[in-house]
Motif scaffolding. Sequence first.
Motif, PDB file in Angstrom:
ATOM      1  N   ILE A   6       3.626  47.779  96.062  1.00 55.51           N
ATOM      2  CA  ILE A   6       2.399  47.014  95.822  1.00 55.51           C
ATOM      3  C   ILE A   6       2.762  45.608  95.337  1.00 55.51           C
ATOM      4  CG2 ILE A   6       0.364  46.869  94.336  1.00 55.51           C
ATOM      5  CD1 ILE A   6       0.043  49.885  94.761  1.00 55.51           C
ATOM      6  N   GLY A   7       3.813  45.512  94.531  1.00 51.10           N
ATOM      7  CA  GLY A   7       4.282  44.186  94.102  1.00 51.10           C
ATOM      8  C   GLY A   7       4.665  43.321  95.291  1.00 51.10           C
ATOM      9  N   ALA A   8       5.438  43.895  96.194  1.00 50.32           N
ATOM     10  CA  ALA A   8       5.878  43.140  97.374  1.00 50.32           C
ATOM     11  C   ALA A   8       4.694  42.850  98.301  1.00 50.32           C
ATOM     12  CB  ALA A   8       6.961  43.913  98.117  1.00 50.32           C
ATOM     13  N   TYR A   9       3.802  43.835  98.406  1.00 52.14           N
ATOM     14  CA  TYR A   9       2.609  43.678  99.257  1.00 52.14           C
ATOM     15  C   TYR A   9       1.717  42.563  98.723  1.00 52.14           C
ATOM     16  CZ  TYR A   9      -2.316  44.929 100.311  1.00 52.14           C
ATOM     17  OH  TYR A   9      -3.643  44.907 100.632  1.00 52.14           O
ATOM     18  N   GLN A  10       1.631  42.475  97.396  1.00 49.60           N
ATOM     19  CA  GLN A  10       0.807  41.418  96.813  1.00 49.60           C
ATOM     20  C   GLN A  10       1.435  40.038  97.064  1.00 49.60           C
ATOM     21  OE1 GLN A  10      -1.187  44.255  93.402  1.00 49.60           O
ATOM     22  NE2 GLN A  10       0.151  42.616  92.738  1.00 49.60           N
ATOM     23  N   ALA A  11       2.764  39.981  96.942  1.00 51.16           N
ATOM     24  CA  ALA A  11       3.443  38.716  97.236  1.00 51.16           C
ATOM     25  C   ALA A  11       3.215  38.338  98.700  1.00 51.16           C
ATOM     26  CB  ALA A  11       4.927  38.843  96.942  1.00 51.16           C
TER      27      ALA A  11
END
Lengths: 247, 637, 224
Positions: free
Chosen positions: B168-173
């Motif tokens: 989710i962190g990478a997806y948000q970035a």
Amino acid sequence: MKIHLKVWRQSGPNQKGRLEDLEVKDVSPDSSFLEMLDVVNEGLEERGKEPIVFDHDCREGICGACSLNINGVPHGPDRQTTTCQLHMRSFKDGDTIVVEPFRARAFPVIKDLMVDRSAFDRIIQAGGYVSVSTGGVPDANGLPVAKDDADEAFENAACIGCGACVATCKNASASLFVSAKLSHLRLLPQGKVEAKTRVLNMTQQMEEEGFGACTNTGDCEAVCPKGIAMKNISSMNVDLIKSLLQS
Amino acid sequence: MKLNAKIPSGPIQDKWDHHRFSMKLVNPANKRKHKVIVVGTGLAGASASASMAELGYQVETFCFQDSPRRAHSIAAQGGINAAKNYQNDGDSIWRLFYDTVKGGDYRSREANVYRLAQVSVNIIDQCVAQGVPFARDYSGLLDNRSFGGAQVSRTFYAKGQTGQQLLIGAYQALSRQIHAKNVRMHPRTEMLDLIIVDGKARGIVVRDLVSGSISSHMADAVVLASGGYSNAFYLSTNAMGCNVTATWRAHRKGAGFANPCYTQIHPTCIPVAGEHQSKLTLMSESLRNDGRIWVPKKKGDTRKASDIPESERDYYLERRYPSFGNLVPRDVASRAAKERCDAGYGVGPSGLGVYLDFAQSIDRLGQEAIEARYGNLFDMYQKITGENPYQSPMRIFPAPHYTMGGLWVDYNLMSNVEGLFVIGEANFSDHGANRLGASALMQGLADGYFVLPYTIGDYLAQSDLEKVSEDHAEIRKAEQETSDRIKKLLYTKGSRSVDSFHRELGRLMWDACGMSRTQSGLKEALKKIPEIEENFWNQVSVTGSEGSMNQNLEKAGRVADFFEFGKIMLHDALAREESCGGHFREEHQTSEGEAKRDDENFSHVSVWEYTGANQTPVMHKENLEFEYVKPTQRSYK
Amino acid sequence: MSVCTLWRSSIVKKWLVAITGLVMVGFLLGHMAGNLQMFLGRGPSPEATKINEYAAFLKANPALLWGTRIVLLFSVLLHIVTTISLTRQNRKARPESYALRASVASNLASRTMIFGGLTLLFYIIYHLLHFTLGCVHQELFTYPDVYQTVLSSFQIPLISGVYIVAQIALYFHLVHGISSAGETLGVSHPRYRECLNRIGIATATLICGGFISIPVGVLTGLIS
């Protein structure tokens, strides 16, 4: 087990759909709901018919791909359980099960039980992140975060973006989804910096996608497979008004 | 096939720093002129897409899921390693490096592994800055746990959902870059071929899964981040959609496939319940910290677990490996379970299961403590099996989980095809013959956030990349081939389901090339695959049309590729006449049944070259040198 | 931030509904307390009757009376306009309904707010025409003797019945309305939400019970 299925079949986004009746025999109570549909589909394929289209991927309750409104409830009768984790032992021999797609204007049907949930992605794109680029960040332990805040942020970050909250809400409101992301980021010091603009941007996108408004009925919280709490919606409301008053 | 690993010279601890300095940079104003294609949005693909877009490149990203957030990295439970030494227990970059090389049974490239350990530290910083809610202790600082048999606590985690939170962190970035229009995202779009122009990877052919239309996308470089191939076994812990198609299609176009026989079988999965089973569910390895593994001492004992007295239980891991006990690495634990079951001591209806027992931990620590540690895993077990693991022991059995093999890449993560980069599980580089727990997330993010964004710049800065015209013959050819293949599947009009073929292939692969392999079994399987494959092309039923959403067709295409791929997996297992890590050849074991490595003859990466359909592939070798970690016999006794 | 932008936000509209709703709840509490003066009975003359004195007092203070009326009218109108706007948005958000839909946590009160609200709107119009303007049941309208008007009206069982039914509708509207307004305005913790639900039920019971007691009192002869 023998199951009588009434499944929504719709050949395309603009076609009219209808409920189709299917008899499924020899269902193992140990199979998952989706495995039961797999068996139905294999049977259809062998007879040269088009299988039922539905979204699914990880089949362990975490990717959020599976949807399905089962007997009127998103993800079916078990609480805090996604459709892929729902097992046939939750039903009785001879049961009739109605299976429909998640329904909302913002989630148009693609085919059969598959809907387009890209509205959620666009809401995240509107501001559901911390504006940090790769590199040049402080040490991970540079900023302590109270354990309670970190734990609560985690609980909200656990949202899998399945859309059950929208599907069950009588108004097809996305408030639970949006507010969970807002709370996740607002509770952490890293995300707090942009909290004011984030709530404006994300709620604005939410309106533009055509979701309904929240009327606090509580159905969303009850069907959420990850148990995301409704209190986030209250926090979102207050934060938005505060942001508006300050902008 | 030319294999140059391009490992920078100099002491290992300085290689990456020196290399970063010596690499060419792309002028900031010119970055916008370069377009990069990324296939896959798991940890590696999403982090690479976001990082490259932040640098200024134009990025086009593709995933077959309906949203980039659903990639299967999301299912990783345990955690992510990093040499932070926050616990002051003696961890360091050197130790993580050492553990990873040793854990990989000395079949990985030292320089890559050292770099992985180096950047592991940055990953945690990056993820925390993004708002990843890692577990914290009461001081507000990050918590760590010991994982997968490591002697230090270096694993960062977010309950049992670390993969989800990191993704989710990478997806948000990534979402931020999509919003800024630096990334064009194509969900529900599957790569079906690679386009090579003048020897360089320049584009891909894709199928829009909603409309069914075939189209091509061109760029200056192509990055594959399409994950592993565990679904060659049909039943695995991978998601239903995980497939080998992207890497296999690239392999057919010339990219070398390295070590395909290195597959990891995870020891703690829920056993198969019946024919209907579509996938297997992993239970985090952390369970072995408090659970004891045993089988009855009597063959075919059908008593309930609770009725079997202590004296009639065989805690076989503790018996065979007194110093590591239940915490031996995954490959060892899996093989030991298989050994007991094959010998007739297995439990459960199928006899393919062993007990993972928490009774003593519950007595010692109380049910509450166990609930706090593993509550979500226990709930999941109960949901799937209908049994309460607080009252009776869990039944577990090994299942295919991760594949260490993948497309061959050099130190820059570029394959032998220029301009084709491969990151994450899709490449072969860092885990050798066995991956340690909590290292997959580390590698995916290391590649995507901190390695590829540098090395791809070096390639773009140095390469002469002329614009490819839209009607270039290679594009037309690739599109034509793709569409012919789809038509062929649709026109077969057989009466057997795609899944039935996938199951048949999977069973064959599992029996011949699963937890243990023999020469005769592998040869037999190599004979059988072409037969099943032929039946597939004559009897498969693919209904519906090509011009619309057609999951049946998608699946058929993937299974067809698994048939082709299965053969090089078998060839590789056959050629590697030793046992190492996840590859266990029964002919090569010690008298005590442990894996016997042959460093003299097999200290190399096996890289396979495609030579045409139904042709025997050709193997090339990249020799592995161990300057810093001297190979020894792994011992967990 | 322009009014148009604000109006596009359903959350802003929810706040308007909540605030105007709570204003009306406040009014209802006062109105109900005033009405209970019916139980103080008839005085020696109409002028010396408590409730008539109260009415006369209000008349004599136009600032108070009209101030309240304007705030109230504004609240009612805003409440209606915003809820209708939100309801239209909500209806549009699900163009195709489910063949089968089951509720998991919601109750009848929370799902029927708009119908309850519309029922109350018609009731309020009737009520104003009846007691304030004296347009319906003119023969019963004995202004300025409010006591007599109320008494003779509620002695007709049909009129009493209409008022009692309306109060029951009001009860359901308030039970969800009060707690929902609290949630919208930011009471979020599950513990306080539980408390909020109880406040909602208690307030609704008080208001509706108080109002209903008057026709019941008249019908049973307690008020005569």
